[in-house]
Design an enzyme around this catalytic site. Structure first.
Site, PDB file in Angstrom:
ATOM      1  N   LYS A 128       2.723   7.700  -7.492  1.00  0.00           N
ATOM      2  CA  LYS A 128       2.552   7.442  -5.881  1.00  0.00           C
ATOM      3  C   LYS A 128       3.323   6.426  -5.476  1.00  0.00           C
ATOM      4  O   LYS A 128       4.176   6.386  -4.510  1.00  0.00           O
ATOM      5  CB  LYS A 128       0.924   7.670  -5.542  1.00  0.00           C
ATOM      6  CG  LYS A 128       0.232   8.800  -5.922  1.00  0.00           C
ATOM      7  CD  LYS A 128      -1.182   8.694  -5.183  1.00  0.00           C
ATOM      8  CE  LYS A 128      -2.082   7.749  -5.924  1.00  0.00           C
ATOM      9  NZ  LYS A 128      -2.348   8.343  -7.588  1.00  0.00           N
ATOM     10  N   THR A 129       2.873   5.299  -6.117  1.00  0.00           N
ATOM     11  CA  THR A 129       3.419   3.778  -5.526  1.00  0.00           C
ATOM     12  C   THR A 129       5.009   4.150  -5.399  1.00  0.00           C
ATOM     13  O   THR A 129       5.640   3.734  -4.637  1.00  0.00           O
ATOM     14  CB  THR A 129       3.062   2.808  -6.210  1.00  0.00           C
ATOM     15  OG1 THR A 129       1.584   2.499  -6.121  1.00  0.00           O
ATOM     16  CG2 THR A 129       3.639   1.567  -5.790  1.00  0.00           C
ATOM     17  N   GLU A 172       0.759   5.813   0.790  1.00  0.00           N
ATOM     18  CA  GLU A 172       0.409   6.384  -0.296  1.00  0.00           C
ATOM     19  C   GLU A 172      -1.175   6.851  -0.254  1.00  0.00           C
ATOM     20  O   GLU A 172      -1.755   6.137   0.394  1.00  0.00           O
ATOM     21  CB  GLU A 172       0.192   5.005  -1.555  1.00  0.00           C
ATOM     22  CG  GLU A 172       0.022   5.286  -2.817  1.00  0.00           C
ATOM     23  CD  GLU A 172       0.084   4.306  -3.785  1.00  0.00           C
ATOM     24  OE1 GLU A 172      -0.722   4.332  -4.612  1.00  0.00           O
ATOM     25  OE2 GLU A 172       0.768   3.363  -3.292  1.00  0.00           O
TER      26      GLU A 172
END
Length: 476
Positions: A128-129, A172
């Site tokens: 995600k990041t 995110e």
């Protein structure tokens, strides 16, 4: 009352927040939201258990910050923001409950800060990041001036959050406690779906159901971007398509049926490249980060970029400027010909991806790991998988479990992992001894990695220092 009890609070209008106090403002997610609210003129205060560079930066931006938690810190606040990590006996949470203040989960605060901007939400068990950061860097490069909130600092951006004027918000979306259901996305990226956070969900089926609900938040003209190489994400796309609600689904990956298909990937020690095929042509993609997983992350960002109207060449040019996110295969230094990297990986699939990238960077030399398991529940569920992933390294030292929000579980220790390792090393309860052991195994050309979501990152600089001493003493 627990902080988790507030994560389903109804979304608030931005104007209704009033003065906002963050409990745990120094964390990556909380500080990101605080930055955005400060940029939008909201009065912000917050506290954290220890001082940090993040607190000082927020103070410079106008926040009132406190080191340590005390009920008096919330004086004057209208809204108090919490995360799942905040325990019920936190004195500020107790004071907020007693005072009848508006208490919301950080996801609700973030959703409120978005206003009417079009949301690109990046979800997945891992990746995600990095993917959120890639989308943001790409859009900035194309002049779209997005707002963004990322769970880690990004060198190409300088910060983990900002309020932009381009009408797009990139965020995110954390699935760990189900709070990603508080968002109203126009575009959803799902990098993968695996069983994790079973302390919250209880079963893999509940994890999958939560992602189904998240995809169901898309409006009729929304877009679901999914990795078709991942079985969980592919299954999500198939279930979503079977609903027949008509939203567009864009698959990406190496899969033959991907809408954005990765071809001819090439890797070297510090970069990667590939060709992307899509409806309308092909595009060469060059990245300043290594690893097959980063090619996939970039393909996801590329697909989202096309979805918001970027030209393929502009999207690729923006992605070429991405140099990595903090704690994602982040270089921490070099001494005696040994390079030290740090990675936030805390799920077996993430650990495997990090070590595969390390193998490419090492170019035939050895890879040595200092690993810290994160959460007792995750260690219990995935001990065998962690051991298998870590066995890709030439040696592994495993520290005690970082508890984070959890209390110990009887019988669950790091030895559940080390007793299954198929490589040298083992359990190291003394961090000082572990640093010496890992540094002592490394030879010129080797790679050393600190891996985990806890405080293992602090040992990277110490490893560099010990390697330097060994070189000076003639021990390498």
């Amino acid at each position: 009352m627990k902080a988790a009890d507030f994560h389903t609070t109804t979304r608030l209008a931005f104007e209704d927040l009033g003065r906002v106090h963050f409990i745990g403002i120094g964390g990556a997610g909380m500080s990101a939201i605080a930055r955005i609210l400060l940029a939008r003129g909201v009065a912000v205060s917050g506290s954290d258990s220890k001082d940090s560079r993040t607190l000082r930066q927020l103070e410079e931006l106008g926040a009132v910050v406190h080191v340590g938690h005390d009920g008096r810190n919330i004086a004057g606040a209208d809204t108090v923001v919490v995360s799942t990590a905040i325990r019920p006996d936190n004195p500020e949470l107790e004071a907020a409950v007693a005072g009848g203040l508006n208490i919301i989960h950080r996801s609700v605060a973030l959703a409120s800060s978005m206003g009417s901007q079009e949301l690109i939400a990046v979800a997945g068990t891992h990746g995600k990041t990095t993917t959120t950061a890639m989308v943001t860097v790409m859009l900035q490069s194309a002049g779209r001036e997005p707002s963004f909130a990322i769970g880690g600092d990004v060198a190409a951006l300088g910060v983990n959050a900002a309020h932009g004027t381009g009408g797009i918000f990139v965020a995110e979306a954390d699935e760990s406690d189900g709070s990603f259901l508080n968002y109203l996305p126009k575009t959803i990226i799902v990098t993968n779906v695996e069983a994790d956070h079973l302390d919250h969900y209880g079963s893999a089926e509940s994890v999958y159901a939560s992602f189904d609900s998240f995809a169901g938040l898309l409006p009729q003209d929304g877009v679901l971007v999914v990795c078709l190489d991942d079985p969980g994400a592919r299954a999500l796309a198939e279930r979503f398509r079977a609903r027949g609600t008509g939203q567009r689904i864009v698959g990406y990956g190496y899969a033959e049926d991907a809408d954005v298909r990765i071809r001819d990937s090439r890797f070297d020690a510090a970069s990667s490249s590939s060709t992307l095929e899509f409806d309308g042509g092909t595009q060469e993609l060059r990245l300043q980060v290594p690893g097959e997983h980063n090619i996939r992350n970039a393909a996801a960002a590329f697909a989202a970029g096309l979805g918001v109207g970027l030209e393929p060449a502009a999207a690729a040019a923006g992605l070429a400027g991405f140099t990595g996110a903090a704690r994602r295969f982040e270089a921490r230094g070099e001494a005696g010909g040994v390079r030290v990297f740090d990675d936030y990986a805390h799920h077996p699939t993430e650990v495997e991806a990090a070590l595969q990238a390390a193998r490419r960077v090492a170019q035939g030399h050895q890879v040595h790991v200092l690993f810290q398991p994160h959460l007792f529940s995750r260690t219990r569920e995935f001990a065998a998988d962690f051991a298998k992933a870590l066995s890709l390294a030439d040696s592994v030292a495993v520290l005690d479990i970082y508890p984070a929000r959890e209390d110990p579980i009887p019988g669950v220790t790091s030895e559940l992992i080390t007793e299954r390792l198929d490589t040298s090393g083992g359990y190291e309860p003394d961090p000082d001894h572990a640093v010496l052991a890992v540094a002592g195994r490394a030879q010129p050309g080797d790679i050393v990695m600190t891996i985990g979501a806890g405080d293992v990152t602090q040992y990277g600089p110490r490893l560099v220092e010990d390697l330097a001493r060994r070189t000076a003493d003639g021990r390498h």
